[in-house]
Design a protein around this motif. Structure first.
Motif, PDB file in Angstrom:
ATOM      1  N   VAL B  62       0.847  -1.184   0.027  1.00 60.27           N
ATOM      2  CA  VAL B  62      -0.052   0.255   0.036  1.00 60.27           C
ATOM      3  C   VAL B  62       0.762   1.369  -0.033  1.00 60.27           C
ATOM      4  O   VAL B  62       0.349   2.494  -0.291  1.00 60.27           O
ATOM      5  CB  VAL B  62      -1.010   0.116   1.267  1.00 60.27           C
ATOM      6  CG1 VAL B  62      -1.731  -1.120   1.113  1.00 60.27           C
ATOM      7  CG2 VAL B  62      -0.322   0.146   2.621  1.00 60.27           C
ATOM      8  N   ASP B 179      -7.626  -2.461   3.082  1.00 58.26           N
ATOM      9  CA  ASP B 179      -6.783  -1.666   3.823  1.00 58.26           C
ATOM     10  C   ASP B 179      -5.632  -2.767   4.421  1.00 58.26           C
ATOM     11  O   ASP B 179      -5.553  -4.166   4.113  1.00 58.26           O
ATOM     12  CB  ASP B 179      -7.163  -1.092   5.073  1.00 58.26           C
ATOM     13  CG  ASP B 179      -7.840  -2.028   6.000  1.00 58.26           C
ATOM     14  OD1 ASP B 179      -7.417  -3.408   5.928  1.00 58.26           O
ATOM     15  OD2 ASP B 179      -8.519  -1.887   6.806  1.00 58.26           O
ATOM     16  N   GLU B 180      -4.284  -1.977   4.937  1.00 52.66           N
ATOM     17  CA  GLU B 180      -3.475  -2.847   5.243  1.00 52.66           C
ATOM     18  C   GLU B 180      -3.627  -4.159   6.060  1.00 52.66           C
ATOM     19  O   GLU B 180      -2.942  -5.033   5.730  1.00 52.66           O
ATOM     20  CB  GLU B 180      -2.218  -1.822   6.150  1.00 52.66           C
ATOM     21  CG  GLU B 180      -0.923  -1.793   5.730  1.00 52.66           C
ATOM     22  CD  GLU B 180      -0.075  -0.911   6.376  1.00 52.66           C
ATOM     23  OE1 GLU B 180      -0.433   0.098   6.034  1.00 52.66           O
ATOM     24  OE2 GLU B 180       0.745  -1.330   7.111  1.00 52.66           O
TER      25      GLU B 180
END
Lengths: 119, 204
Positions: B62, B179-180
């Motif tokens: 990301v 998301d991460e």
């Protein structure tokens, strides 16, 4: 059947909610060897707990800060003493073998498995 | 490359030697069953070290700046997560791309980046894996269920006691909005050794 190994009888074993945790691989190996020797009936769990407690107590008396990072050093020392007392392998044998592994490791090119009898 | 030269004949730590001495003597005397020991140790596979490899990979997916730092100096970039230990020193991260697939071999526990991956699986330590990975990496990958296009170059890296490799797997398709933390769940241990691919979202 030998009685089960009750981890709760051991002093201050590093654990999280899922069980024992290890900072380095050798610690898990020492732990597994102890469980396996006990399972095979070479000593009782009570004997093991007593040896470990004694080793930790002696270290504390020598001024070991006992922050948890030395726990498995005491574990390993206790195991070495217990196997010698039980006549499973002597301190001299352990010392000789340790030197052999040291020599073998130094003479093994990187990336190859370390085996005894090389070099 | 690192500026430092590291002797490949570096001695093993005292504790490691003592454990090896105990284990080999007790095994020779028939007092412990090495297979039983392996099974037991395998159950601690995920119990050793901080094992934050998946988080490192997800951040690299990301955050381009982080990925750049990771590929330039993996040791320092991994330490940004705050789990630098002496065992995770000299890490090198290998990036998988559409053209290059990296995989890592070594038979030594001490040559495995356990600080980021936990303990090595038993097959990783086996000599057949190491020998075959070098001779026939494509065949080994197929056994792990990884079929790569013929054009993809496979690079096999031999870990040493001083340099431990971590594979940065390709980010799977269909993960753009993730998301991460969710991405980290897709990063398997095998994908970081290079014998697997990162999982697909919603896949197995």
């Amino acid at each position: 059947m030998s009685q089960s190994a009750d981890l709760s009888e051991l002093p201050s074993l590093p654990m999280d909610e899922d069980g024992p945790v290890f900072a380095e691989p050798w610690q898990a190996q020492a732990f597994a060897m102890t469980l396996e020797l006990h399972r095979a009936g070479h000593f009782t769990w009570k004997e093991w707990a007593a040896h470990l407690s004694e080793e930790i107590g002696a270290a504390q008396a020598r001024g070991d800060p006992d922050r948890g990072d030395t726990y498995y050093l005491h574990w390993l020392a206790a195991l070495e003493k217990l196997v010698a007392e039980k006549g499973l392998t002597s301190a001299a044998e352990l010392d000789t073998r340790k030197t052999e592994w040291d020599e073998a490791a130094r003479h093994t090119p990187h990336g190859e498995p370390i085996e005894l009898g090389k070099g | 490359m690192s500026d430092h030269h590291h002797d490949h004949d570096a001695p093993l730590p005292d504790t490691v030697l003592r454990v090896k001495a105990l284990e080999s003597l007790l095994t020779e005397k028939g007092l412990v069953d090495p297979a039983a020991l392996d099974v037991l140790i395998d159950t601690y596979e995920t119990r050793v070290g901080p094992r934050n490899g998946a988080k490192v990979v997800a951040r690299a997916w990301v955050d381009d700046a982080y990925k750049k730092r990771l590929l330039e100096d993996a040791t320092a970039a991994i330490a940004e997560f705050g789990f630098q230990g002496r065992q995770s020193e000299h890490m090198v991260v290998l990036e998988n791309t559409a053209k290059v697939h990296n995989m890592v071999v070594c038979t030594l526990c001490s040559c495995y980046p356990w600080a980021v991956l936990g303990l090595p699986p038993v097959w990783y330590k086996s000599s057949p894996y190491r020998a075959r990975a070098v001779i026939d990496p494509r065949g080994v990958l197929e056994e792990f269920g990884v079929a790569l296009d013929e054009e993809v170059e496979i690079r096999v890296w031999d870990s040493t006691a001083e340099i431990r490799y971590l594979v940065l797997p390709q980010r799977p398709g269909g993960t753009e909005g993730m998301d991460e933390e969710a991405l980290a769940d897709l990063v398997t241990r095998d994908s970081m050794i290079g014998v697997g691919l990162a999982g697909s979202p919603g896949g197995v």
